[in-house]
Design an enzyme around this catalytic site. Structure first.
Site, short mmCIF file in Angstrom:
data_model
loop_
_atom_site.label_atom_id
_atom_site.label_comp_id
_atom_site.label_asym_id
_atom_site.label_seq_id
_atom_site.Cartn_x
_atom_site.Cartn_y
_atom_site.Cartn_z
N LYS A 22 -24.84 -5.74 -78.44
CA LYS A 22 -23.90 -6.51 -77.52
C LYS A 22 -24.65 -7.96 -77.11
O LYS A 22 -24.11 -9.19 -77.41
CB LYS A 22 -23.60 -6.02 -76.21
CG LYS A 22 -22.90 -7.01 -75.18
CD LYS A 22 -22.85 -6.38 -73.72
CE LYS A 22 -24.03 -6.25 -73.00
NZ LYS A 22 -24.36 -7.28 -71.97
N ASN A 23 -25.84 -7.84 -76.86
CA ASN A 23 -26.50 -9.23 -76.19
C ASN A 23 -26.94 -9.94 -77.37
O ASN A 23 -27.31 -11.36 -77.00
CB ASN A 23 -27.43 -8.77 -75.48
CG ASN A 23 -27.44 -8.14 -74.09
OD1 ASN A 23 -26.15 -8.41 -73.66
ND2 ASN A 23 -28.00 -7.83 -73.42
N CYS A 123 -24.16 -12.26 -59.25
CA CYS A 123 -23.54 -10.92 -59.96
C CYS A 123 -24.10 -9.71 -59.35
O CYS A 123 -24.93 -9.88 -58.56
CB CYS A 123 -23.77 -11.30 -61.41
SG CYS A 123 -25.10 -10.30 -62.25
N ARG A 128 -29.26 -14.62 -60.43
CA ARG A 128 -29.13 -15.27 -61.76
C ARG A 128 -28.76 -16.73 -61.90
O ARG A 128 -27.59 -17.05 -62.33
CB ARG A 128 -28.03 -14.30 -62.56
CG ARG A 128 -28.39 -12.89 -62.56
CD ARG A 128 -27.64 -12.03 -63.39
NE ARG A 128 -27.84 -12.18 -64.73
CZ ARG A 128 -27.33 -11.33 -65.63
NH1 ARG A 128 -26.36 -10.74 -65.44
NH2 ARG A 128 -27.46 -11.48 -66.90
N ASP A 312 -32.83 -3.48 -69.05
CA ASP A 312 -31.67 -3.14 -69.34
C ASP A 312 -31.91 -1.53 -69.70
O ASP A 312 -30.73 -0.88 -69.81
CB ASP A 312 -31.08 -3.59 -70.70
CG ASP A 312 -30.64 -4.90 -70.26
OD1 ASP A 312 -30.47 -5.45 -69.10
OD2 ASP A 312 -30.18 -5.98 -71.13
N ARG A 404 -17.72 -3.02 -71.28
CA ARG A 404 -18.26 -4.26 -71.77
C ARG A 404 -19.46 -3.97 -72.74
O ARG A 404 -19.70 -5.00 -73.44
CB ARG A 404 -18.78 -5.16 -70.43
CG ARG A 404 -17.67 -5.43 -69.69
CD ARG A 404 -18.55 -6.13 -68.40
NE ARG A 404 -19.34 -7.05 -68.85
CZ ARG A 404 -20.40 -7.20 -68.10
NH1 ARG A 404 -20.61 -6.72 -66.91
NH2 ARG A 404 -21.39 -7.86 -68.75
#
Ligand code: EPU
Length: 427
Positions: A22-23, A123, A128, A312, A404
């Site tokens: 994803k990233n 968030c 952030r 993560d 997501r």
């Protein structure tokens, strides 16, 4: 709203295909804005965030074609072409749902001399801010104005190479700096650059598009700007965080999972943590097999930029360590509020005490299923893991977070023996 229901307590065993990262995908997609020629990305995961980014790109005048999935390939193949004129504006409605939208700032500014991007706001895992992104653009000669919740960046005569020295490591700011510098006049030096594997994937894609970049995989990147970039085809790297999450699933259920497509060179710190916790690791030609062996040992881990242990993976390791044979210490150094899963894990019987940036995890003999609520993507995965190990039924609510970042989660886990289903309605 959908929820995921798990009947826990079954050891998982079998092969799990690892999706595109994803990233990495989220920084490769905005590369399409750097050229009017087609950029084809292979191995794109089917995730809500990728669809969301695609929607943003179409708003910016990019046309998108999707190819059918080929035999033996899981990910999608999509071609992006930014050859239509559109307002270079990333609106609040899209940016607030997906912080990675800020990654259009560098490419838009570099190619069109202007960009207007909504400020993302806070968030669930911390404040952030985007100050480093803006400083990087200023170092390349952009004028920045903040008004009505938007960043308006302009460089009417184009960007000019310069030195960008980050005071601390930022993945996103390094990505924006790289993309912008690729089309700036002259040479840019990015000091204290992030070294995450997703950055390497971005550098490789930019080089395939004609960029000239030195220092790949180091913390000093030198970019010799080009007048224009051309189209290219690039395959998204496998998702090291998805692979790490399933490695934890093998450990927490006392099972054995072969992570097909996982890349060892991107996962050293994660695999070292699994091995220190007592897991057996076998490397195959194109896979990594993780097998639980004699329980879970406690660990002391601190998150930090790559090559250290990734933030993560903190939540997923916490679930695993909740069942360790002793007391573990986790320290979160990247985000100030990334322990939102702790009270939910406590509802399942975990014994965790948060002291500022540290969390003391006292291992318990077992967890018990409960209805729980996810607060962000990785927190959601930690609850899924706890549910897989817990006795009885766990219901994970607010699973849009999972959609997501984890492709076909229930399908992949069912195939290796989990009793897991998505059902409609909030529990
Ligand atoms: N920061 C600033 N100013 C900035 C930018 C960052 O203060 O201008 C701070 C952040 O608040 C944070 C630290 O610097 O405390 C590091 O943030 P970074 O910029 O590296 O994070 P990011 O680019 O916003 C990406 C991933 C995150 C991952 C972090 C750290 C994407 C789309 N997101 O975020 O992934 O946690 O790097 O590795 O690539 C996730 O996948 O669940 C996720 C949150």
């Amino acid at each position: 709203m959908d929820r995921i229901v798990i009947e826990g307590g079954k050891p998982l065993s079998g092969r799990i295909p690892i999706s595109g990262a994803k990233n990495a995908a989220l920084t490769l997609l905005p590369c399409a804005l750097l050229t009017d020629e087609p950029l084809t990305l292979r191995n794109l995961p089917r995730l809500a965030d990728i669809d969301g980014f695609g929607h943003l790109l179409t708003q910016l005048g990019v046309s998108i074609t999707v190819e059918g999935v080929r035999r033996g390939e899981f990910g999608r193949v999509m071609t992006f072409r930014a050859d239509n004129d559109a307002e270079p504006v990333a609106p609040y409605d899209i940016v607030r749902k997906m912080r990675a939208s800020i990654l259009v700032l560098g490419p838009l500014l570099a190619r069109f001399g202007q960009a207007t991007v909504s400020l993302p706001g806070g968030c669930a895992i911390g404040n952030r801010p985007i100050d480093l992104h803006l400083k990087a653009m200023q170092a390349l000669g952009a004028e920045i104005e903040l008004a009505s919740g938007y960043v308006k960046a302009t460089a009417p005569n184009g960007l000019t190479g310069g030195t960008i020295s980050f005071p601390f490591v930022s993945v996103g700011a390094t990505e924006n700096a790289l993309m912008a510098a690729a089309l700036a006049k002259g040479t840019t030096v990015i000091e204290n650059a992030a070294r995450e594997p997703e950055i390497t994937d971005l550098v490789q894609c930019l080089i395939a598009m004609g960029a000239e970049i030195e220092g790949m995989k180091t913390d000093t990147l030198t970019v010799h700007g080009k007048d224009r970039l051309h189209g290219a085809t690039h395959a998204v790297m496998p998702d090291r965080i998805e692979a790490g999450s399933y490695a934890c699933a093998a450990m927490i259920t006392g099972g054995s999972l072969e992570l097909v497509g996982a890349r060892e060179d991107t996962m050293h710190a994660i695999l070292a943590g699994i091995a220190d916790a007592g897991g057996l690791i076998e490397f195959g030609k194109n896979s990594i097999k993780v097998t639980a062996d004699k329980g879970i040992k406690p660990l002391s881990i601190s998150t930090a930029p790559f090559p250290a242990f990734p933030t993560d993976m903190q939540a997923q390791f916490m679930s695993m360590l909740a069942l360790a044979s002793g007391t573990s210490l986790l320290t979160e150094t990247i985000f100030e509020n990334r322990y939102m899963h702790v009270p939910e894990l406590a509802r399942m019987g975990a014994d965790i005490e948060v002291r500022g940036r540290a969390a003391v995890v006292r291992g318990v003999p077992g967890l018990v299923g409960a209805p729980v609520m996810a607060t962000d993507l990785r927190a959601s995965m930690s609850l899924i893991l706890a549910g897989l190990a817990a006795k009885g039924t766990t219901e994970v609510n607010r699973i849009y977070h999972l959609d997501r970042g984890y492709e076909r989660l229930e399908e992949k886990l069912s195939a290796v023996g989990a009793t897991i289903a998505r059902v409609g309605g909030e529990g």
